[in-house]
Design a protein around this motif. Sequence first.
Motif, PDB file in Angstrom:
ATOM      1  N   ALA A   1      53.451  34.853  42.985  1.00 47.62           N
ATOM      2  CA  ALA A   1      53.248  33.775  42.029  1.00 47.62           C
ATOM      3  C   ALA A   1      53.866  34.094  40.668  1.00 47.62           C
ATOM      4  N   ALA A   2      54.147  33.047  39.915  1.00 49.78           N
ATOM      5  CA  ALA A   2      54.729  33.188  38.584  1.00 49.78           C
ATOM      6  C   ALA A   2      53.823  33.975  37.650  1.00 49.78           C
ATOM      7  N   SER A   3      52.508  33.873  37.838  1.00 45.13           N
ATOM      8  CA  SER A   3      51.571  34.578  36.956  1.00 45.13           C
ATOM      9  C   SER A   3      51.639  36.080  37.123  1.00 45.13           C
ATOM     10  N   GLY A   4      52.353  36.562  38.148  1.00 44.61           N
ATOM     11  CA  GLY A   4      52.592  37.996  38.246  1.00 44.61           C
ATOM     12  C   GLY A   4      53.409  38.510  37.077  1.00 44.61           C
ATOM     13  N   SER A   5      54.100  37.615  36.377  1.00 45.35           N
ATOM     14  CA  SER A   5      54.817  37.972  35.151  1.00 45.35           C
ATOM     15  C   SER A   5      53.995  37.662  33.907  1.00 45.35           C
ATOM     16  N   GLY A   6      52.697  37.452  34.084  1.00 41.72           N
ATOM     17  CA  GLY A   6      51.806  37.229  32.962  1.00 41.72           C
ATOM     18  C   GLY A   6      51.900  35.816  32.402  1.00 41.72           C
TER      19      GLY A   6
ATOM     20  N   VAL B   1      49.349  30.763  40.827  1.00 42.00           N
ATOM     21  CA  VAL B   1      48.470  31.920  41.055  1.00 42.00           C
ATOM     22  C   VAL B   1      48.321  32.131  42.555  1.00 42.00           C
ATOM     23  N   GLY B   2      48.356  33.378  42.977  1.00 40.93           N
ATOM     24  CA  GLY B   2      48.129  33.735  44.367  1.00 40.93           C
ATOM     25  C   GLY B   2      49.366  34.310  45.021  1.00 40.93           C
ATOM     26  N   HIS B   3      49.306  35.608  45.320  1.00 41.95           N
ATOM     27  CA  HIS B   3      50.395  36.279  46.027  1.00 41.95           C
ATOM     28  C   HIS B   3      50.150  36.181  47.535  1.00 41.95           C
ATOM     29  N   SER B   4      51.177  35.801  48.275  1.00 41.42           N
ATOM     30  CA  SER B   4      51.109  35.715  49.736  1.00 41.42           C
ATOM     31  C   SER B   4      52.030  36.762  50.339  1.00 41.42           C
ATOM     32  N   GLN B   5      51.645  37.278  51.520  1.00 39.38           N
ATOM     33  CA  GLN B   5      52.465  38.298  52.173  1.00 39.38           C
ATOM     34  C   GLN B   5      52.437  38.137  53.688  1.00 39.38           C
ATOM     35  N   VAL B   6      53.609  38.221  54.280  1.00 39.56           N
ATOM     36  CA  VAL B   6      53.746  38.270  55.734  1.00 39.56           C
ATOM     37  C   VAL B   6      53.836  39.731  56.132  1.00 39.56           C
TER      38      VAL B   6
ATOM     39  N   ILE C   1      46.755  28.273  47.138  1.00 36.67           N
ATOM     40  CA  ILE C   1      45.977  27.258  46.441  1.00 36.67           C
ATOM     41  C   ILE C   1      44.471  27.438  46.675  1.00 36.67           C
ATOM     42  N   ASP C   2      44.117  28.048  47.807  1.00 35.45           N
ATOM     43  CA  ASP C   2      42.706  28.267  48.134  1.00 35.45           C
ATOM     44  C   ASP C   2      42.213  29.655  47.744  1.00 35.45           C
ATOM     45  N   SER C   3      43.107  30.484  47.219  1.00 35.41           N
ATOM     46  CA  SER C   3      42.718  31.853  46.863  1.00 35.41           C
ATOM     47  C   SER C   3      42.271  31.986  45.419  1.00 35.41           C
ATOM     48  N   VAL C   4      42.580  30.990  44.596  1.00 35.85           N
ATOM     49  CA  VAL C   4      42.360  31.116  43.152  1.00 35.85           C
ATOM     50  C   VAL C   4      40.877  31.284  42.837  1.00 35.85           C
ATOM     51  N   GLY C   5      40.578  32.349  42.092  1.00 36.22           N
ATOM     52  CA  GLY C   5      39.208  32.621  41.680  1.00 36.22           C
ATOM     53  C   GLY C   5      38.359  33.316  42.716  1.00 36.22           C
ATOM     54  N   ARG C   6      38.911  33.571  43.896  1.00 40.04           N
ATOM     55  CA  ARG C   6      38.133  34.209  44.958  1.00 40.04           C
ATOM     56  C   ARG C   6      38.296  35.717  44.896  1.00 40.04           C
ATOM     57  N   SER C   7      37.224  36.407  45.189  1.00 39.59           N
ATOM     58  CA  SER C   7      37.241  37.865  45.091  1.00 39.59           C
ATOM     59  C   SER C   7      37.815  38.540  46.324  1.00 39.59           C
ATOM     60  N   GLY C   8      37.774  37.888  47.457  1.00 46.39           N
ATOM     61  CA  GLY C   8      38.233  38.512  48.687  1.00 46.39           C
ATOM     62  C   GLY C   8      39.710  38.283  48.949  1.00 46.39           C
ATOM     63  N   THR C   9      40.280  39.163  49.762  1.00 40.08           N
ATOM     64  CA  THR C   9      41.621  38.976  50.290  1.00 40.08           C
ATOM     65  C   THR C   9      41.517  38.125  51.543  1.00 40.08           C
TER      66      THR C   9
ATOM     67  N   VAL D   1      48.591  37.324  54.591  1.00 44.11           N
ATOM     68  CA  VAL D   1      47.567  37.742  53.625  1.00 44.11           C
ATOM     69  C   VAL D   1      47.805  37.022  52.302  1.00 44.11           C
ATOM     70  N   VAL D   2      46.736  36.555  51.694  1.00 45.01           N
ATOM     71  CA  VAL D   2      46.814  35.903  50.390  1.00 45.01           C
ATOM     72  C   VAL D   2      45.687  36.415  49.506  1.00 45.01           C
ATOM     73  N   ALA D   3      45.991  36.644  48.231  1.00 46.29           N
ATOM     74  CA  ALA D   3      44.959  37.029  47.268  1.00 46.29           C
ATOM     75  C   ALA D   3      45.321  36.509  45.888  1.00 46.29           C
ATOM     76  N   ASP D   4      44.308  36.222  45.105  1.00 49.08           N
ATOM     77  CA  ASP D   4      44.490  35.858  43.700  1.00 49.08           C
ATOM     78  C   ASP D   4      44.979  37.100  42.968  1.00 49.08           C
ATOM     79  N   ASN D   5      46.235  37.088  42.527  1.00 46.48           N
ATOM     80  CA  ASN D   5      46.825  38.277  41.924  1.00 46.48           C
ATOM     81  C   ASN D   5      46.212  38.638  40.582  1.00 46.48           C
ATOM     82  N   LEU D   6      45.600  37.677  39.904  1.00 44.34           N
ATOM     83  CA  LEU D   6      44.951  37.959  38.624  1.00 44.34           C
ATOM     84  C   LEU D   6      43.520  38.460  38.826  1.00 44.34           C
ATOM     85  N   MET D   7      42.874  37.985  39.886  1.00 47.27           N
ATOM     86  CA  MET D   7      41.496  38.390  40.168  1.00 47.27           C
ATOM     87  C   MET D   7      41.486  39.701  40.955  1.00 47.27           C
ATOM     88  N   LYS D   8      41.648  39.640  42.261  1.00 49.66           N
ATOM     89  CA  LYS D   8      41.610  40.864  43.061  1.00 49.66           C
ATOM     90  C   LYS D   8      42.756  41.797  42.716  1.00 49.66           C
TER      91      LYS D   8
END
Length: 355
Positions: free
Chosen positions: A159-164, A256-261, A300-308, A327-334
């Motif tokens: 996600a773009a927010s990985g660059s702050g 927000v939210g980094h995804s990985q295959v 879109i469903d990962s934002v604000g969630r604590s789990g991966t 795998v998807v996780a909120d990069n700012l949260m988790k």
Amino acid sequence: MARKLNVAIVGATGVVGSIMRRLIAAERGNWGEVRLIASPRSAGKQLDVGDEVLTVQAIGEAAFDGIDIAHFDLPDEVSAEWVPVAAAKGVVVIDKSGHFRMDPDVPLVCREANPGEAANRPKGIIANANCTTLALIPTLAALNAEFGLVSMSVASYQAASGSGKEGLEALYAQLQKIAGVEGLGTMGSDLRLVLGEEFDAPFGAPLALNVVPKVGGWKDDGWTSEELKVRNESRKILGLPDLKVASTCVRVPVAVGHSQVVHATFEREVTVADAHRVLGAADGVDLVDDPANGVFPMPIDSVGRSGTQVGRIRQSVDFPNSLEFFVVADNLMKGAALNSIETADLVRRELEAAQ
């Protein structure tokens, strides 16, 4: 009764700092003083920590007086300067920058994989892994414990927010610019003409309606720093120095939210049913895997969630003992704030017990 420890958020005014303030407010009863620290230009700002309004202090040696644990969220070069200053004053520092991660005397901690390492900190410093790595680790740790991880190939969609804050603002500005253009659907490569070179920052190219296969700086042999972090940090956290890793990191127009295959190969036979059983019970993992009913992980469903979140689990047809999954996780949260908070809680319990 044990004294409540004092905690500082260094970089309190940033995107991750705002989440840190919210998470600390949620466990406010565990802490004594909460201190907000940032650059001199932010000194004097008033920021909320739950119901409290606190004044930001300028970073400096005196700012760490009386602090027990400090969360650092600063650029690498700034952390390199100030983390040792805080640690020399007896502060346990949890640092989110990349500067200390591969130092053999600095543990790289993820609660789901190696929580005991938080107590092994000869320099008084604990490193927080990269947000991409942290999205992977809870799933990998659970599968490794059961089946023995041998190798993995990872493609990340970051996600773009990985660059702050700068990254988020750049993406939004590009989208707003494009939204005002008529006939966009027929423009093709002329999109560069619409945006112009001023929209290349901070990704090196426009991100709106595009993907950029470069995250981080260029390193030897065509790798990027982000791709090397996935390999080196995964090895260190999982305690698998010989783990074979291939990684390609791509920036995508997601807020927000980094995804990985992930393609992962194991020592022992593994089935989809086995993976569901293990991951369904794994700490820090949300199993989201019912594709027939449209249920799978998405940023879109990962934002604000604590789990991966993990799903799209398939058994490889052509590779023995291997799984494919998403795998998807909120990069700012988790990927940043929560892991730092969880690590601080490990240290807090340790220090309180020693009083």
